[in-house]
Design a protein around this motif. Structure first.
Motif, PDB file in Angstrom:
ATOM      1  N   SER A  78     -18.274  18.993  11.688  1.00 14.52           N
ATOM      2  CA  SER A  78     -19.549  18.282  11.551  1.00 14.52           C
ATOM      3  C   SER A  78     -20.426  18.998  10.536  1.00 14.52           C
ATOM      4  CB  SER A  78     -20.277  18.228  12.894  1.00 14.52           C
ATOM      5  OG  SER A  78     -20.712  19.533  13.269  1.00 14.52           O
ATOM      6  N   ASP A  79     -21.407  18.283  10.022  1.00 16.60           N
ATOM      7  CA  ASP A  79     -22.339  18.880   9.061  1.00 16.60           C
ATOM      8  C   ASP A  79     -22.984  20.133   9.650  1.00 16.60           C
ATOM      9  OD1 ASP A  79     -21.682  16.537   7.789  1.00 16.60           O
ATOM     10  OD2 ASP A  79     -23.723  16.077   7.153  1.00 16.60           O
ATOM     11  N   GLN A  80     -23.406  20.058  10.913  1.00 18.16           N
ATOM     12  CA  GLN A  80     -24.097  21.189  11.523  1.00 18.16           C
ATOM     13  C   GLN A  80     -23.180  22.388  11.684  1.00 18.16           C
ATOM     14  OE1 GLN A  80     -27.474  21.268  12.043  1.00 18.16           O
ATOM     15  NE2 GLN A  80     -26.955  23.441  12.249  1.00 18.16           N
ATOM     16  N   ASP A  81     -21.920  22.135  12.009  1.00 19.28           N
ATOM     17  CA  ASP A  81     -20.967  23.250  12.141  1.00 19.28           C
ATOM     18  C   ASP A  81     -20.747  23.936  10.793  1.00 19.28           C
ATOM     19  OD1 ASP A  81     -20.627  22.889  14.834  1.00 19.28           O
ATOM     20  OD2 ASP A  81     -18.787  21.694  14.648  1.00 19.28           O
ATOM     21  N   ILE A  82     -20.726  23.153   9.730  1.00 23.80           N
ATOM     22  CA  ILE A  82     -20.528  23.719   8.396  1.00 23.80           C
ATOM     23  C   ILE A  82     -21.752  24.533   7.991  1.00 23.80           C
ATOM     24  CG2 ILE A  82     -20.289  23.143   5.951  1.00 23.80           C
ATOM     25  CD1 ILE A  82     -18.595  20.755   6.844  1.00 23.80           C
ATOM     26  N   ILE A  83     -22.924  24.007   8.274  1.00 17.09           N
ATOM     27  CA  ILE A  83     -24.158  24.745   7.957  1.00 17.09           C
ATOM     28  C   ILE A  83     -24.177  26.080   8.701  1.00 17.09           C
ATOM     29  CG2 ILE A  83     -26.672  24.750   8.251  1.00 17.09           C
ATOM     30  CD1 ILE A  83     -26.583  21.705   7.770  1.00 17.09           C
ATOM     31  N   SER A  84     -23.825  26.049   9.969  1.00 16.11           N
ATOM     32  CA  SER A  84     -23.809  27.274  10.772  1.00 16.11           C
ATOM     33  C   SER A  84     -22.813  28.279  10.206  1.00 16.11           C
ATOM     34  CB  SER A  84     -23.441  26.951  12.229  1.00 16.11           C
ATOM     35  OG  SER A  84     -24.408  26.108  12.812  1.00 16.11           O
ATOM     36  N   LEU A  85     -21.637  27.780   9.783  1.00 11.45           N
ATOM     37  CA  LEU A  85     -20.620  28.676   9.243  1.00 11.45           C
ATOM     38  C   LEU A  85     -21.061  29.270   7.909  1.00 11.45           C
ATOM     39  CD1 LEU A  85     -17.869  29.891   9.698  1.00 11.45           C
ATOM     40  CD2 LEU A  85     -16.827  27.873   8.681  1.00 11.45           C
ATOM     41  N   LEU A  86     -21.757  28.491   7.100  1.00 11.17           N
ATOM     42  CA  LEU A  86     -22.245  29.014   5.821  1.00 11.17           C
ATOM     43  C   LEU A  86     -23.261  30.131   6.046  1.00 11.17           C
ATOM     44  CD1 LEU A  86     -22.673  25.692   3.786  1.00 11.17           C
ATOM     45  CD2 LEU A  86     -20.986  27.492   3.385  1.00 11.17           C
ATOM     46  N   TYR A  87     -24.197  29.927   6.983  1.00  7.84           N
ATOM     47  CA  TYR A  87     -25.208  30.959   7.250  1.00  7.84           C
ATOM     48  C   TYR A  87     -24.578  32.191   7.917  1.00  7.84           C
ATOM     49  CZ  TYR A  87     -29.167  28.138   5.814  1.00  7.84           C
ATOM     50  OH  TYR A  87     -30.084  27.413   5.065  1.00  7.84           O
ATOM     51  N   GLU A  88     -23.480  31.966   8.625  1.00  3.49           N
ATOM     52  CA  GLU A  88     -22.765  33.092   9.214  1.00  3.49           C
ATOM     53  C   GLU A  88     -22.204  33.994   8.117  1.00  3.49           C
ATOM     54  OE1 GLU A  88     -18.641  33.739  11.687  1.00  3.49           O
ATOM     55  OE2 GLU A  88     -19.940  32.072  12.305  1.00  3.49           O
ATOM     56  N   GLN A  89     -21.730  33.378   7.015  1.00  3.79           N
ATOM     57  CA  GLN A  89     -21.211  34.168   5.888  1.00  3.79           C
ATOM     58  C   GLN A  89     -22.344  34.932   5.205  1.00  3.79           C
ATOM     59  OE1 GLN A  89     -17.978  34.041   6.271  1.00  3.79           O
ATOM     60  NE2 GLN A  89     -18.503  32.347   7.674  1.00  3.79           N
ATOM     61  N   VAL A  90     -23.516  34.316   5.153  1.00  2.28           N
ATOM     62  CA  VAL A  90     -24.681  34.995   4.564  1.00  2.28           C
ATOM     63  C   VAL A  90     -24.954  36.291   5.328  1.00  2.28           C
ATOM     64  CG1 VAL A  90     -27.168  34.853   4.161  1.00  2.28           C
ATOM     65  CG2 VAL A  90     -25.708  32.865   3.693  1.00  2.28           C
ATOM     66  N   ALA A  91     -24.789  36.222   6.652  1.00  4.23           N
ATOM     67  CA  ALA A  91     -25.074  37.394   7.490  1.00  4.23           C
ATOM     68  C   ALA A  91     -23.940  38.415   7.495  1.00  4.23           C
ATOM     69  CB  ALA A  91     -25.359  36.939   8.925  1.00  4.23           C
ATOM     70  N   THR A  92     -22.702  37.940   7.429  1.00  7.27           N
ATOM     71  CA  THR A  92     -21.564  38.863   7.583  1.00  7.27           C
ATOM     72  C   THR A  92     -20.900  39.270   6.277  1.00  7.27           C
ATOM     73  OG1 THR A  92     -20.018  37.010   7.915  1.00  7.27           O
ATOM     74  CG2 THR A  92     -21.070  37.942   9.886  1.00  7.27           C
ATOM     75  N   GLN A  93     -21.082  38.467   5.215  1.00  4.83           N
ATOM     76  CA  GLN A  93     -20.437  38.764   3.932  1.00  4.83           C
ATOM     77  C   GLN A  93     -21.473  38.766   2.794  1.00  4.83           C
ATOM     78  OE1 GLN A  93     -17.244  39.490   4.112  1.00  4.83           O
ATOM     79  NE2 GLN A  93     -16.921  38.719   6.203  1.00  4.83           N
ATOM     80  N   PRO A  94     -22.615  39.415   2.962  1.00  6.23           N
ATOM     81  CA  PRO A  94     -23.717  39.286   2.003  1.00  6.23           C
ATOM     82  C   PRO A  94     -23.395  39.740   0.584  1.00  6.23           C
ATOM     83  CG  PRO A  94     -24.093  41.160   3.457  1.00  6.23           C
ATOM     84  CD  PRO A  94     -22.933  40.405   4.017  1.00  6.23           C
ATOM     85  N   LYS A  95     -22.518  40.725   0.413  1.00  3.87           N
ATOM     86  CA  LYS A  95     -22.267  41.267  -0.919  1.00  3.87           C
ATOM     87  C   LYS A  95     -21.131  40.579  -1.674  1.00  3.87           C
ATOM     88  CE  LYS A  95     -24.052  45.877   0.209  1.00  3.87           C
ATOM     89  NZ  LYS A  95     -23.754  47.341   0.211  1.00  3.87           N
ATOM     90  N   LYS A  96     -20.384  39.743  -0.973  1.00  3.81           N
ATOM     91  CA  LYS A  96     -19.260  39.061  -1.623  1.00  3.81           C
ATOM     92  C   LYS A  96     -19.737  37.837  -2.385  1.00  3.81           C
ATOM     93  CE  LYS A  96     -15.566  40.610   1.438  1.00  3.81           C
ATOM     94  NZ  LYS A  96     -14.440  40.222   2.306  1.00  3.81           N
TER      95      LYS A  96
END
Length: 401
Positions: free
Chosen positions: A258-276
């Motif tokens: 779903s759109d919301q699941d994708i948004i959540s996953l994108l922000y999760e990468q912002v938090a866990t993979q910030p330098k990549k």
């Protein structure tokens, strides 16, 4: 002695899958019936030979089909009735009994175990010889006058893309649904997309502004898009796309979340993979070339940023491309690779139990000449077997068999 036993004769017009299946079954039900098969070209079963990449996807298990309308955009109500007498299980048994072992793929498509369409062709030709079916090639039948002297006439001529082959049937009073191509691929004039040729991924495709949609594997080609998802959509939308002159928009949903699941996953990468950088870390499992392409399409000059730099506007743009990536069709593929035609003799013109004409007694129809067609996956061959068997049984029962 055999000639003395032959009391009646049937002309089968069309030397394709439905024609042979009908002729063989009719002879097995009525050995005394004389059967002549007329083929306009000098080769029989040519379409069977090249089907399924030369392997012949002869039917499907229907395991994943919940309603026949899912796989037969036209003719599903009629086939639901006819399947009660001869369905995919009967077809499977028929081939096995007639020495063509079959195998089921993971996608539920059924092929000859030999993985060669000639297993089907050799079976048909051998049985036709054994049952003394007369085969006449190079014979173009354009009226009932061309088959005078036969007690029954069955038309199994297949699709008629230009409609010319149906004119004589229209002149006999049969309604004709205008033929248009079905099961074709889409040309898309987008060099960046075409550069991804060879990429295969599961998607949902749809035509914006309509309810027409389909899911499954999509293949990116050097001319546009192909694969089961596109072929299914082309079948569902055959008439609509013909009306649009094959210049309709196409939307691709690259992910199943779903759109919301994708948004959540994108922000999760912002938090866990910030330098990549975005291209070097793909959280969705998409092929790398496709992920890079979608990033560049959504974010243009910002496609190389680090995850920590992803802002709300970036997220919205990326979600829009991932879930509603829109293209403009530039026609059908530049190859004449359509194997199925939508349209043909109207189902209102036939008896739904026997497939006999409502206008001309003892005239029957089977196969793609009828306004019946299915999606890719063995469904069109199954329609051919079912309608052909129905006609053979109808003629046999009329004669007390």
């Amino acid at each position: 002695m055999l000639d003395d036993m032959i009391m009646m004769k049937t002309a089968v017009i069309g030397g394709g899958a439905a024609g042979f299946f009908l002729a063989i079954n009719l002879k097995e039900m009525m050995p005394e019936m004389g059967v002549t098969l007329f083929e306009r070209s000098h080769r029989v079963l040519a379409k069977v030979e090249v089907s399924g990449g030369g392997r012949c996807n002869c039917t499907n298990t229907f395991r994943d089909v919940h309603d026949l309308s899912e796989v037969y955009p036209r003719g599903h109500r009629l086939l639901k009735r006819l399947f009660k007498s001869f369905d995919q299980r009967d077809a499977y048994r028929w081939f096995e009994v007639h020495s063509v072992p079959l195998v089921v793929q993971d996608d539920q498509c059924v092929f000859p175990k030999a993985q060669d369409s000639h297993a089907i062709i050799d079976c048909f030709l051998s049985l036709a010889r054994r049952h003394h079916v007369e085969i006449r090639t190079g014979c173009k039948v354009q009226s009932l006058a061309d088959v005078q002297g036969y007690d029954y006439v069955v038309v199994t001529t297949g699709g008629s893309p230009k409609g010319e082959g149906l004119r004589w049937l229209a002149n006999l009073g049969h309604g004709i649904e205008i033929p248009v191509p079905s099961l074709f691929t889409f040309a898309i004039d987008d060099p960046q997309l075409q550069a991804l040729m060879g990429v295969v991924t599961d998607v949902e495709v749809m035509i914006p502004g309509t309810k027409l949609r389909a899911g499954g594997p999509l293949l990116i080609t050097h001319w546009g898009v192909s694969g089961p998802a596109i072929l299914k959509l082309s079948s569902y939308a055959a008439r609509y796309l013909a009306e649009q002159h094959y210049r309709a928009p196409l939307a691709i949903r690259w992910l199943s979340q779903s759109d919301q699941d994708i948004i959540s996953l994108l922000y999760e990468q912002v938090a866990t993979q910030p330098k990549k950088q975005l291209p070097t870390y793909n959280p969705f499992g998409l092929q790398q070339r496709l992920w890079t392409y979608l990033l560049e399409k959504a974010l243009t000059t910002r496609s190389q940023i680090r995850w920590a730099e992803l802002n709300k506007k970036d997220v919205n743009r990326l979600v829009n491309v991932l879930m509603n990536d829109t293209y403009q069709m530039a026609g059908r593929a530049p190859f004449k690779d359509e194997f199925v035609t939508c349209g043909g003799v109207s189902l209102k013109a036939i008896n739904p139990s026997t497939l006999e004409s409502r206008h001309v007694p003892c005239l029957y129809f089977a196969g793609e000449v009828l306004d019946i067609d299915g999606v890719t996956g063995g469904f069109n061959f199954q329609a051919a077997w079912t309608t052909a068997y129905t006609v053979a049984r109808s003629i046999a029962q009329t004669n007390g068999h």
